[in-house]
Design an enzyme around this catalytic site. Structure first.
Site, mmCIF file in Angstrom:
data_model
loop_
_atom_site.group_PDB
_atom_site.id
_atom_site.type_symbol
_atom_site.label_atom_id
_atom_site.label_comp_id
_atom_site.label_asym_id
_atom_site.label_seq_id
_atom_site.Cartn_x
_atom_site.Cartn_y
_atom_site.Cartn_z
ATOM 1 N N ASP A 10 -50.821 81.789 111.617
ATOM 2 C CA ASP A 10 -49.834 82.172 110.600
ATOM 3 C C ASP A 10 -50.011 81.419 109.149
ATOM 4 O OD1 ASP A 10 -48.995 84.265 112.257
ATOM 5 O OD2 ASP A 10 -47.567 83.141 113.204
ATOM 6 N N SER A 49 -48.256 82.869 96.339
ATOM 7 C CA SER A 49 -47.282 83.973 96.725
ATOM 8 C C SER A 49 -47.835 84.883 97.958
ATOM 9 C CB SER A 49 -46.815 84.753 95.624
ATOM 10 O OG SER A 49 -47.369 85.949 95.658
ATOM 11 N N GLY A 77 -51.385 88.783 114.107
ATOM 12 C CA GLY A 77 -50.621 89.601 112.932
ATOM 13 C C GLY A 77 -50.974 89.092 111.521
ATOM 14 N N HIS A 78 -51.885 89.804 110.713
ATOM 15 C CA HIS A 78 -52.306 89.190 109.352
ATOM 16 C C HIS A 78 -51.923 90.193 108.579
ATOM 17 C CE1 HIS A 78 -56.283 87.257 111.710
ATOM 18 N NE2 HIS A 78 -54.902 86.847 111.926
ATOM 19 N N THR A 109 -53.525 79.843 123.058
ATOM 20 C CA THR A 109 -53.875 81.352 123.218
ATOM 21 C C THR A 109 -55.202 81.181 124.247
ATOM 22 O OG1 THR A 109 -54.452 83.439 122.430
ATOM 23 C CG2 THR A 109 -55.517 81.559 121.289
HETATM 24 P P1 GDP Z 1 -52.163 84.780 109.269
HETATM 25 O O1 GDP Z 1 -51.600 85.347 110.701
HETATM 26 O O2 GDP Z 1 -52.929 83.501 108.994
HETATM 27 O O3 GDP Z 1 -52.780 85.978 108.505
HETATM 28 O O4 GDP Z 1 -50.461 84.819 108.433
HETATM 29 P P2 GDP Z 1 -49.526 85.668 108.487
HETATM 30 O O5 GDP Z 1 -50.063 86.719 107.642
HETATM 31 O O6 GDP Z 1 -49.011 86.032 109.876
HETATM 32 O O7 GDP Z 1 -48.377 84.960 107.941
HETATM 33 C C1 GDP Z 1 -48.404 84.460 106.687
HETATM 34 C C2 GDP Z 1 -47.173 85.099 105.737
HETATM 35 O O8 GDP Z 1 -46.865 84.451 104.655
HETATM 36 C C3 GDP Z 1 -47.380 86.667 105.209
HETATM 37 O O9 GDP Z 1 -46.246 87.262 105.368
HETATM 38 C C4 GDP Z 1 -48.091 86.366 104.012
HETATM 39 O O10 GDP Z 1 -47.725 87.586 103.091
HETATM 40 C C5 GDP Z 1 -47.400 85.287 103.502
HETATM 41 N N1 GDP Z 1 -47.828 84.471 102.667
HETATM 42 C C6 GDP Z 1 -49.441 84.192 102.459
HETATM 43 N N2 GDP Z 1 -49.824 83.531 101.286
HETATM 44 C C7 GDP Z 1 -48.558 83.225 100.967
HETATM 45 C C8 GDP Z 1 -48.243 82.355 99.565
HETATM 46 O O11 GDP Z 1 -48.946 81.505 99.012
HETATM 47 N N3 GDP Z 1 -46.729 82.061 99.353
HETATM 48 C C9 GDP Z 1 -45.707 82.930 100.176
HETATM 49 N N4 GDP Z 1 -44.457 82.703 99.822
HETATM 50 N N5 GDP Z 1 -46.155 83.685 101.251
HETATM 51 C C10 GDP Z 1 -47.476 83.701 101.561
HETATM 52 P P1 IMO Z 2 -52.447 84.861 113.804
HETATM 53 O O1 IMO Z 2 -53.862 85.385 113.842
HETATM 54 C C1 IMO Z 2 -49.427 82.493 115.599
HETATM 55 C C2 IMO Z 2 -49.449 82.176 119.895
HETATM 56 C C3 IMO Z 2 -48.263 82.611 120.973
HETATM 57 C C4 IMO Z 2 -48.099 81.493 122.052
HETATM 58 C C5 IMO Z 2 -49.603 81.621 122.340
HETATM 59 C C6 IMO Z 2 -50.287 82.233 123.579
HETATM 60 O O2 IMO Z 2 -51.475 85.869 113.213
HETATM 61 O O3 IMO Z 2 -52.258 83.512 113.001
HETATM 62 P P2 IMO Z 2 -51.036 84.859 123.588
HETATM 63 O O4 IMO Z 2 -50.379 85.862 123.214
HETATM 64 O O5 IMO Z 2 -52.121 84.564 122.522
HETATM 65 O O6 IMO Z 2 -51.542 84.545 124.952
HETATM 66 O O7 IMO Z 2 -49.926 83.653 123.227
HETATM 67 O O8 IMO Z 2 -50.450 81.633 121.154
HETATM 68 N N1 IMO Z 2 -49.944 83.024 118.985
HETATM 69 C C7 IMO Z 2 -50.199 83.016 117.833
HETATM 70 N N2 IMO Z 2 -49.079 82.089 117.001
HETATM 71 N N3 IMO Z 2 -50.215 83.213 115.068
HETATM 72 C C8 IMO Z 2 -51.042 83.865 116.076
HETATM 73 O O9 IMO Z 2 -51.967 84.746 115.431
HETATM 74 C C9 IMO Z 2 -50.990 83.818 117.285
HETATM 75 N N4 IMO Z 2 -51.497 84.518 118.484
HETATM 76 C C10 IMO Z 2 -51.060 83.785 119.504
HETATM 77 O O10 IMO Z 2 -47.031 82.778 120.181
HETATM 78 O O11 IMO Z 2 -47.463 80.641 121.545
HETATM 79 MG MG MG Z 3 -50.047 85.869 111.749
#
Ligand code: GDP
Ligand code: IMO
Ligand code: MG
Length: 428
Positions: A13, A413, A40-41, A237
């Protein structure tokens, strides 16, 4: 350098999706190489929010997108995601999306097993409950059903028998009802014609793409500290999340991954259980969670928050061969009077500069902090390095020194264009 590999440098994340979307207009192909729909992206473009779990983030910019062999694919989820994106105006056809024909499938029985184990466990991992671990177990156990099997009914029947010989006693032990092989076969046969048009030998396509001098962007899921070998095992994971996996999980050779861009959040978060030395359970932690909107995309769980851990990211720089970093969410620190950075740890009174392998030791680490002044100005939405307050610049520079890698991009952002480019990874 022709190719770029984006990976999460912490516990996931970090903002990989946003950066992959932003970089994808410089690439010809975008490839996922591990994980599944546990990812979750989130991409934000104007008032549109796209949430991708399986589809490479390049699809939104209309780039050829490949789901590589290293990904475990829940085909029903994939169809659902294609449908949702279609409703948002992103039409996904076999011209745009390729699914490796040798990728392994996640089936409903994997999800059942994942959830039943978590429910029964005293030491829960806190998985996403989507069947990722059990699907990878069946892959290395050589009993998985792969995409190409969907085209061969006879093979499918035999494979289901073999799979159930393994799962039936497991399900019995967990008090789950017996799985009906005939029903599974019927479900797979019903789904197969919708999935098979996307199935291709992805390795061959990538070989052609690279020979034609085109640029590949690899999109990692999860983060280095969730890697099954290098992470905080067993709170990890079930795949290798480090950059090296981009080669094996796509079928491109070891030179394929190219420039490794580590995505690094300006503080630290983690979802699920497991060690987290800089975790803050106070109002600062709550502040980061609220301002940073730290809720999981997949499960909606609150993410645990803490100070930036430079020791952990330094380890990640080494594990991934990170050449440069994209630092995200700097804006979330706006207004905090003091900031702390963890530079290393203390373990039983001794200094240690990395996360040791033992779980017990990981749990006993005492972070050693350096304190810096924060900034009262806003960095949110900044699009130029010049717009940053002096203390924000100092914070970024100190991070670079401590982790031993330069910041190539800065994100200020969730919006696609609120991104500052210092060095273009495709040119480096
Ligand atoms: P990923 O799993 O690495 O793709 O990251 P996620 O999308 O799960 O989580 C990142 C969250 O932060 C998302 O809701 C993005 O929209 C948000 N985000 C990404 N870059 C920035 C940033 O520079 N500032 C803020 N405030 N939010 C951001
Ligand atoms: P992105 O791509 C954050 C975590 C789960 C749990 C562990 C094992 O959005 O960064 P799993 O279901 O993979 O067997 O769970 O890994 N986990 C993540 N945490 N971002 C993710 O993906 C994750 N995918 C799995 O919360 O701790
Ligand atoms: Mg994510």
């Amino acid at each position: 350098m022709a190719n770029v590999t984006v990976i999460g440098a912490q516990w996931g994340d970090e903002g990989k999706g946003k950066l992959v979307d932003w970089l994808s207009n410089r690439a010809d192909v975008v490839v996922r190489f591990q994980g599944g729909h546990n990812a979750g992206h989130t991409l934000v473009v104007g008032d549109q929010v796209y949430k991708l779990s399986l589809l490479p983030s390049g699809v939104v910019q209309g780039k050829l997108s490949i789901i590589g062999n290293g990904v475990v694919v829940d085909p029903w989820h994939l169809l659902k995601e294609i449908g949702t994106l279609g409703e948002q105006g992103v039409k996904i056809t076999p011209d745009l999306l390729v699914l490796a024909d040798n990728a392994c499938l996640i089936l409903p029985l994997h999800r059942d097993l994942d959830q039943a184990r978590e429910a029964a466990a005293t030491n829960k991992i806190g998985t996403t409950g989507r069947g990722i671990g059990p699907a990878y177990e069946d892959k290395v156990g050589r009993r998985a059903i792969r995409v190409a099997d969907l085209a061969d009914r006879a093979a499918l029947e035999a494979k289901i028998d073999r799979l159930l010989a393994h799962h039936t006693p497991l399900r019995r032990g967990l008090g789950l009802p017996e799985y009906d092989g005939a029903a599974l076969l019927a479900e797979l046969e019903e789904m197969a014609p919708k999935i098979l048009p996307f199935a291709r030998p992805a390795w061959l396509m990538l070989d052609e793409v690279v020979k034609a001098g085109r640029r590949v962007l690899f999109e990692g899921a999860q983060g280095a500290l969730l890697d099954v070998d290098h992470g905080t095992y067993p709170y990890v994971t079930s795949s290798n999340t480090v950059a090296g996996q981009a080669a094996a999980g796509s079928g491109l050779g070891p030179k394929g991954p190219g420039y490794v861009l580590g995505i690094v959040k300006a503080y630290t978060t983690r979802v699920g259980e497991g060690p987290f030395p800089t975790e803050l359970k106070d109002e600062v932690g709550q502040h980061l969670g609220t301002v940073g909107r730290e809720f999981g995309t997949v499960t909606g769980r609150s993410r645990r928050c803490g100070w930036f851990d430079a020791a952990l990211v330094r380890q990640s720089v080494a594990l991934n061969g990170i050449a440069g970093v994209a630092l995200t969410k700097l804006d979330v620190l706006d207004g905090l009077p003091k900031l702390k950075i963890c530079t290393g740890y203390e373990l039983n009174g001794e200094a240690i500069g990395y996360l040791p392998a033992g779980l017990k030791a990981q749990g006993q680490l005492m972070p050693v902090y350096e304190e810096m002044d924060g900034w009262s100005e806003t960095t949110q939405g900044a699009r130029s390095w010049k717009d940053l307050p002096a203390n924000a610049v100092k914070y970024v520079r100190r991070i670079e020194e401590l982790i031993g890698a330069p910041v190539s991009l800065l994100s200020t952002s969730p919006q696609r264009d609120d991104t500052i480019l210092m060095r273009d990874p495709f040119q480096d």
